[in-house]
Design a protein around this motif. Structure first.
Motif, PDB file in Angstrom:
ATOM      1  N   LEU D  24       0.836  -1.206   0.000  1.00 14.76           N
ATOM      2  CA  LEU D  24       0.000   0.000   0.000  1.00 14.76           C
ATOM      3  C   LEU D  24       0.870   1.255   0.000  1.00 14.76           C
ATOM      4  O   LEU D  24       0.578   2.229  -0.707  1.00 14.76           O
ATOM      5  N   LEU D  25       1.923   1.221   0.797  1.00 11.18           N
ATOM      6  CA  LEU D  25       2.797   2.394   0.839  1.00 11.18           C
ATOM      7  C   LEU D  25       3.448   2.633  -0.513  1.00 11.18           C
ATOM      8  O   LEU D  25       3.590   3.785  -0.954  1.00 11.18           O
ATOM      9  N   ASP D  43      -9.138   5.081  -3.375  1.00  8.16           N
ATOM     10  CA  ASP D  43      -9.506   3.797  -3.961  1.00  8.16           C
ATOM     11  C   ASP D  43      -8.557   3.423  -5.101  1.00  8.16           C
ATOM     12  O   ASP D  43      -8.353   2.252  -5.381  1.00  8.16           O
ATOM     13  N   GLU D  44      -7.960   4.423  -5.688  1.00  9.61           N
ATOM     14  CA  GLU D  44      -6.962   4.122  -6.707  1.00  9.61           C
ATOM     15  C   GLU D  44      -5.685   3.567  -6.066  1.00  9.61           C
ATOM     16  O   GLU D  44      -5.057   2.638  -6.596  1.00  9.61           O
ATOM     17  N   VAL D  45      -5.337   4.122  -4.930  1.00  8.09           N
ATOM     18  CA  VAL D  45      -4.209   3.565  -4.185  1.00  8.09           C
ATOM     19  C   VAL D  45      -4.481   2.090  -3.893  1.00  8.09           C
ATOM     20  O   VAL D  45      -3.638   1.216  -4.139  1.00  8.09           O
ATOM     21  N   ALA D  46      -5.671   1.844  -3.363  1.00  7.21           N
ATOM     22  CA  ALA D  46      -6.027   0.464  -3.029  1.00  7.21           C
ATOM     23  C   ALA D  46      -5.975  -0.420  -4.275  1.00  7.21           C
ATOM     24  O   ALA D  46      -5.409  -1.511  -4.243  1.00  7.21           O
ATOM     25  N   ALA D  47      -6.560   0.071  -5.347  1.00  5.01           N
ATOM     26  CA  ALA D  47      -6.598  -0.730  -6.569  1.00  5.01           C
ATOM     27  C   ALA D  47      -5.180  -1.048  -7.041  1.00  5.01           C
ATOM     28  O   ALA D  47      -4.887  -2.172  -7.433  1.00  5.01           O
ATOM     29  N   ARG D  48      -4.296  -0.047  -6.980  1.00  7.12           N
ATOM     30  CA  ARG D  48      -2.938  -0.296  -7.457  1.00  7.12           C
ATOM     31  C   ARG D  48      -2.215  -1.297  -6.567  1.00  7.12           C
ATOM     32  O   ARG D  48      -1.335  -2.025  -7.025  1.00  7.12           O
ATOM     33  N   ALA D  49      -2.596  -1.324  -5.296  1.00  8.71           N
ATOM     34  CA  ALA D  49      -1.999  -2.318  -4.395  1.00  8.71           C
ATOM     35  C   ALA D  49      -2.714  -3.654  -4.503  1.00  8.71           C
ATOM     36  O   ALA D  49      -2.349  -4.612  -3.815  1.00  8.71           O
ATOM     37  N   LEU D  56      -7.516  -0.687   2.725  1.00  9.07           N
ATOM     38  CA  LEU D  56      -6.557   0.371   3.027  1.00  9.07           C
ATOM     39  C   LEU D  56      -6.755   0.885   4.444  1.00  9.07           C
ATOM     40  O   LEU D  56      -5.791   1.181   5.155  1.00  9.07           O
ATOM     41  N   TYR D  57      -8.013   0.964   4.841  1.00  6.90           N
ATOM     42  CA  TYR D  57      -8.316   1.514   6.161  1.00  6.90           C
ATOM     43  C   TYR D  57      -8.010   0.548   7.286  1.00  6.90           C
ATOM     44  O   TYR D  57      -8.096   0.914   8.455  1.00  6.90           O
ATOM     45  N   ASN D  62      -6.401   7.203   7.857  1.00  6.94           N
ATOM     46  CA  ASN D  62      -7.012   8.061   6.845  1.00  6.94           C
ATOM     47  C   ASN D  62      -5.931   8.526   5.875  1.00  6.94           C
ATOM     48  O   ASN D  62      -4.780   8.113   5.970  1.00  6.94           O
ATOM     49  N   LYS D  63      -6.347   9.381   4.961  1.00  7.11           N
ATOM     50  CA  LYS D  63      -5.432   9.805   3.923  1.00  7.11           C
ATOM     51  C   LYS D  63      -4.176  10.456   4.509  1.00  7.11           C
ATOM     52  O   LYS D  63      -3.060  10.198   4.061  1.00  7.11           O
ATOM     53  N   GLU D  64      -4.397  11.301   5.494  1.00 16.40           N
ATOM     54  CA  GLU D  64      -3.269  12.021   6.077  1.00 16.40           C
ATOM     55  C   GLU D  64      -2.272  11.057   6.713  1.00 16.40           C
ATOM     56  O   GLU D  64      -1.058  11.198   6.533  1.00 16.40           O
ATOM     57  N   GLU D  65      -2.780  10.069   7.448  1.00 17.99           N
ATOM     58  CA  GLU D  65      -1.886   9.117   8.084  1.00 17.99           C
ATOM     59  C   GLU D  65      -1.167   8.271   7.041  1.00 17.99           C
ATOM     60  O   GLU D  65      -0.011   7.876   7.241  1.00 17.99           O
TER      61      GLU D  65
END
Lengths: 218, 218, 218, 218
Positions: D24-25, D43-49, D56-57, D62-65
């Motif tokens: 994910l990172l 959700d794109e981050v998640a999809a790419r991972a 992801l959650y 959250n996004k900031e973290e």
DNA sequence: GATGAATGAGCGTTCATTCAT
DNA sequence: CATGAATGAACGCTCATTCAT
């Protein structure tokens, strides 16, 4: 006594396993009362019981069944006891009524179980299946119980002949009212009410109306 | 002069615009009462008002502000009227009390507005900000209103000197109780209660306790 | 002079109308610089210009066209002026270079216009059409402009023969760097930099490298 | 012993679990660099991972973290290494400086990590919390690091006494500039710059200014 | 039996753009 | 020319439920 045998005949870790549902039910009761039905999250229930979310589903099919189990575990036994009490009671009907009301107060009204009543009043509209279950298992049984006491009193000429359904409601009303207050006005930071004084006062007022002149003179 | 024409007959879409907040508030009131605060979906509110989800946000900042507007629009005016009534009333305090209770019943208790009271009792714990607002705008104002009536009665020697706070609660209790019943037992399919009879009965019982011997003889 | 005629020949309210796009462009420039391209909301642009959101769309087809207009209005004229300056300039190329850099600093670098450069560096990847436009209208024209100066210097034997493309970048680099700093490190609460000292220092260092021995001796 | 077996060969899904945060990172880093902070969709981050949005959650609040984790995972370790290098280094300060700059170039500047710097310069104004975090964890630490090198050089009489803060900036400037170029002009399809030549050139120019006459003669 | 990683539908909210007036 | 009400797609985030191990 099956409970004793059961306790001795199983190895310790098995007993631990048997305790799981109880721990889950206790955690679920706490959270349902604190947050309400919809707002209670199952992973928080599991966490408070010290198990994983998946484990919860081993014991309870889903949220609704968990809630039903909480009701069956906690609300139904007092009702059953009260029914047995009524079946075997010999004495004045007003004493029987007082016994039942006090029993309700001690085992339900004064405990967090009263939160279940509040929760159902608040959310039954959103969860018809749960509402139906609760009505069948608790509301109608509790109402029938009170009605039987009143009819007993009337039959033995201890109570005036009254509309049983209305009288039942008049008795239940202050009980539920107390329940609501303990769980919501409390949150509104109103000065707390003294439940015993309140119950005494209303019990006196309302039940006095039922007594026959002969019963009152005693 | 276009301004004059405009003032007399606004274009259709402008008249709609003026009506929008009311339509949204009406839809929101319906749904908040039907489903509760948390369970009310804003897109459903919008749909019931015949607009899209985004439109709702043209008029109300968020769900909480929408709810506050519903309360301000519907719950507060009756309170203001009652306050004015008390300020100008000349007559017996028990009549004033009856006027206020009947007014509450006609304008709140008997309408869907009573669902707002139920909702707040049920969900205030989960929404502290909303609870604070409701307490300030409705609960404390309503309580103060009743307390003023009682103190008026005591000052004019119409009522026995009583604990005002407790008396306030004793009056409010059956009102809320009715409210709860109309909104939850109804859902439980219990036979309906006759609210007028119920209110008469309890009003009689409870207020009689306040009267001074001289007042009672009148 | 068309501008003068135009200003006199139209009634006041017409001139107000003509001012609309300018007011919108000014508001848009402010907000694009403050927030970036994507984060700038068109209703805020309209509000800052004192018109409604719909009005904005009378003058600009969409967000992208609004941005392009901001660029054309603000970034392009200084470039055109510089081009004219180069065409007509007679004198030493290093003086011409200094004139152009100082002009850039006064009309762009030191103003909020520099925020547009920063914005494009930051967001060009997300808005390829905007990036293409900006590259054609600003980046390549600015680069060509500098390149012409350098080539002029080389042709007149004032500058050493250098790789023009590389030299162009070496000149632009500190200018952009300053731009970035003024708009982002500033937000990071770093101690502010003295732009004049910085520019002097780097200008000196970098341009000295271009000079021919004969030029340096002057 | 299952624990031993488990320790040596975890079940597949458990090994996946351990890898998830890294995957994910990595996806988040890619997208933050490609699109910027605001424009990156979770959700794109998640999809790419290769996972769903909800997954992801499980790993990031959250996004900031998520962004902070990306920074901590990628930007902080090189800084820590550089700090250790400085603590233990014995040799000429200019060599130490060169080591740090080259290390930065290899581990950050030349990699996609440099996109994080660009992103922060571009969007820090819109996300003050993120900006504060980044400034504390990266900007101030990196600045302190360079300042220590300069002060070391001055203390050992290798560098002329200079204004440390200004010198720090003069060193960082070309590094950031390169960063910006690699991420934005690249997108503008300009001919690519040769980073090594550029760094050499500027490093030479700028650091030469620091050297003491004695240092220069070495 | 027990786990906890994974899912995905759904919610509150935002904003560029349209269009009837 | 000017308005501003209306839209709807899209985002960040939640949580009951499933299932491979």
């Amino acid at each position: 006594m099956p409970t004793l045998i059961e306790a001795r005949s199983k190895p310790r870790w098995e007993r631990r396993k048997d305790a799981r549902p109880q721990e889950l039910l206790a955690a679920a009761l706490d959270l349902f009362v604190e947050r309400g039905y919809a707002a209670t999250r199952l992973d928080e229930v599991a966490a408070r019981a010290g198990v994983s979310k998946g484990t919860l589903y081993l014991y309870f099919e889903n949220k609704e069944e968990l809630f039903k189990a909480v009701v069956r575990e906690n609300m139904v036994p007092p009702l059953a006891d009260a029914e047995e009490l009524i079946n075997n009671f010999e004495g004045r009907s007003s004493d029987l009524l007082r016994l039942c009301i006090d029993g309700w107060w001690q085992r339900i009204g004064a405990t967090k179980l009263s939160g279940i009543s509040k929760l159902m009043m608040a959310e039954s509209g959103n969860f018809p299946d749960v509402a139906r279950f609760y009505h069948e298992e608790v509301v109608s049984r509790g109402g029938a119980l009170l009605s039987r006491i009143i009819e007993r009193g009337v039959a033995l000429d201890e109570f005036r002949p009254v509309d049983t359904a209305m009288a039942t409601r008049v008795i239940i009303a202050p009980m539920l009212m107390l329940t609501m207050w303990r769980h919501s006005l409390h949150a509104c930071h109103l000065d707390p009410i003294d439940p015993d004084a309140f119950l005494d006062c209303l019990f006196d007022l309302l039940t006095r109306g039922f007594e026959t002149p002969s019963g009152r003179s005693t």
